[in-house]
Design an enzyme around this catalytic site. Structure first.
Site, PDB file in Angstrom:
ATOM      1  N   GLU A  91      -1.528  -3.052   0.055  1.00 42.26           N
ATOM      2  CA  GLU A  91      -2.631  -3.875  -0.433  1.00 42.26           C
ATOM      3  C   GLU A  91      -2.204  -4.653  -1.679  1.00 42.26           C
ATOM      4  O   GLU A  91      -1.474  -4.143  -2.527  1.00 42.26           O
ATOM      5  CB  GLU A  91      -3.847  -2.996  -0.735  1.00 42.26           C
ATOM      6  N   CYS A 111       2.604   6.486  -3.096  1.00 44.98           N
ATOM      7  CA  CYS A 111       3.212   6.759  -4.397  1.00 44.98           C
ATOM      8  C   CYS A 111       3.550   8.240  -4.504  1.00 44.98           C
ATOM      9  O   CYS A 111       2.817   9.089  -3.991  1.00 44.98           O
ATOM     10  CB  CYS A 111       2.242   6.364  -5.517  1.00 44.98           C
ATOM     11  N   CYS A 115      -0.980  11.101  -9.422  1.00 45.50           N
ATOM     12  CA  CYS A 115      -1.938  11.193 -10.533  1.00 45.50           C
ATOM     13  C   CYS A 115      -3.299  11.597  -9.981  1.00 45.50           C
ATOM     14  O   CYS A 115      -3.734  11.088  -8.947  1.00 45.50           O
ATOM     15  CB  CYS A 115      -2.030   9.861 -11.266  1.00 45.50           C
ATOM     16  N   CYS A 118      -5.994   8.804  -9.060  1.00 47.04           N
ATOM     17  CA  CYS A 118      -5.564   7.598  -8.350  1.00 47.04           C
ATOM     18  C   CYS A 118      -5.589   7.800  -6.842  1.00 47.04           C
ATOM     19  O   CYS A 118      -4.983   8.739  -6.313  1.00 47.04           O
ATOM     20  CB  CYS A 118      -4.154   7.208  -8.808  1.00 47.04           C
ATOM     21  N   CYS A 342      -8.930  -0.861 -10.141  1.00 46.09           N
ATOM     22  CA  CYS A 342      -7.821  -0.016 -10.584  1.00 46.09           C
ATOM     23  C   CYS A 342      -7.941   1.407 -10.036  1.00 46.09           C
ATOM     24  O   CYS A 342      -8.977   2.053 -10.162  1.00 46.09           O
ATOM     25  CB  CYS A 342      -7.804   0.013 -12.115  1.00 46.09           C
TER      26      CYS A 342
END
Length: 359
Positions: A91, A111, A115, A118, A342
């Site tokens: 994205e 990823c 985290c 996230c 975010c």
């Protein structure tokens, strides 16, 4: 197997031209057609002979891949879904804001950093993006010519794919290609030992560090990467590149366009990292640095026991840090209604849906 051209430097394109029996200068012509003209076919490369264009078509692929999906937010933000060379998708978020237009690009599928807050981390790691994959998010963007800034804040950890990130930013800033100033590009990172220092030495782009708490023990719970390179070690490294200056000199630097900027990203969680103790520690931790802080609103994701702070608390934190000498702003939240804000990017469910549709 055909060689993909997008993502190649001018020297690499010259080598390809030589391998195919063409003059080396043809590689420079190809670079112009790719990165300045953004052609889609070899037939458009009209200053290259027809014979050589046919050779290129036989042995090479331009590598431009149009987005396969697009979602538009009520606030004007647009989220695109781009295919990658490994058959996955990533994205990319286009954020218009008056005369400014920012593109948030991805550098990995998923990823590894995991985290807590996230959504991309929940996807897990599914592969690196090539320099071509990274640049295609710009090359094939419908709004490409409107861009003023690029931020590597999409899916993935840039330092975990450093070679390809550096190669992409090199092409973006090269005179033969996009010729962007490195000050129009910001690369975000949690901080990775050896990788961050290499990036600081080899790139002049702006740097953004994911902080989220100044307390190492708590940061390790929110961000497992703290165990690999702690925030104190990160700040110590950064102090050699962004030493604190006297206020007068700092203000002069802020008005100098060529000054590389250091930013700390801080997502605010109510009752977790917004206490007076946290604010005092932020000031103490960042005092040695010439930097600024971006406060980010937390966008709720499933099965995460964190809650975002309200607007009043966000402004209180902003005011406290500014009065303490830390230049601080509250980042506007964009594209939340299309899961483009975010921490919300994730393509795993899209790929699963596409797979089921093809059964």
């Amino acid at each position: 197997m055909k060689q993909t051209l997008i993502g190649r430097t001018q020297d690499e394109l010259k080598d390809i031209a030589k391998e195919l029996g063409m003059p080396q200068f043809t590689g420079g012509q190809i670079a112009q057609w790719l990165y300045v003209k953004h052609v889609r076919t070899f037939d458009e490369m009209t200053n290259i002979s027809k014979n050589n264009r046919e050779k290129l078509a036989e042995h090479c692929d331009i590598g431009c891949k149009e987005p396969v999906d697009c979602q538009k937010s009520a606030d004007g933000t647009i989220k695109y879904l781009f295919p990658t060379e490994n058959g996955k998708t990533v994205e990319t978020v286009f954020i218009p804001d008056g005369e400014r237009a920012t593109l948030c690009v991805s550098c990995q599928v998923g990823c590894k950093m995991n985290c807590l807050f996230c959504q991309t981390g929940k996807q897990g790691f599914e592969g690196q993006l090539s320099a071509g994959d990274i640049l295609n998010q710009i090359y094939s963007l419908p709004e490409r010519d409107r861009l003023t800034n690029i931020v590597f804040m999409g899916q993935g950890e840039p330092m975990d794919n450093l070679d390809n990130v550096l190669k992409a930013t090199t092409i973006l800033t090269a005179d033969y290609a996009y010729a962007w100033s490195p000050r129009r590009i910001t690369v975000s990172t949690v901080g990775m030992r050896n990788k961050l220092e290499r990036f600081l030495k080899e790139s002049d782009c702006h740097v953004a560090i994911s902080l989220h708490t100044p307390i190492p023990e708590q940061r390790a719970q929110l961000m497992p990467a703290e165990k690999g390179m702690g925030i104190r070690e990160t700040v110590e490294l950064l102090s050699r590149y962004f030493p604190n200056r006297k206020r007068k000199q700092q203000q002069q630097d802020e008005n100098t366009s060529h000054q590389r900027r250091l930013t700390f990203e801080y997502t605010v969680f109510e009752g977790t990292n917004d206490t007076p103790t946290h604010l005092k520690e932020i000031v103490r931790l960042l005092r040695p640095l010439d930097c600024r802080v971006n406060l980010i609103r937390f966008h709720q994701i499933p099965d995460v026991p964190l809650k975002g702070a309200n607007d009043k608390r966000m402004q209180e934190i902003c005011d406290y840090l500014n009065k303490s000498g830390i230049n601080t702003t509250v980042r506007a939240s964009r594209g939340q209604d299309i899961y483009a804000a975010c921490g919300l990017l994730n393509t795993k469910h899209k790929e699963a849906a596409e797979s089921n549709a093809n059964v």
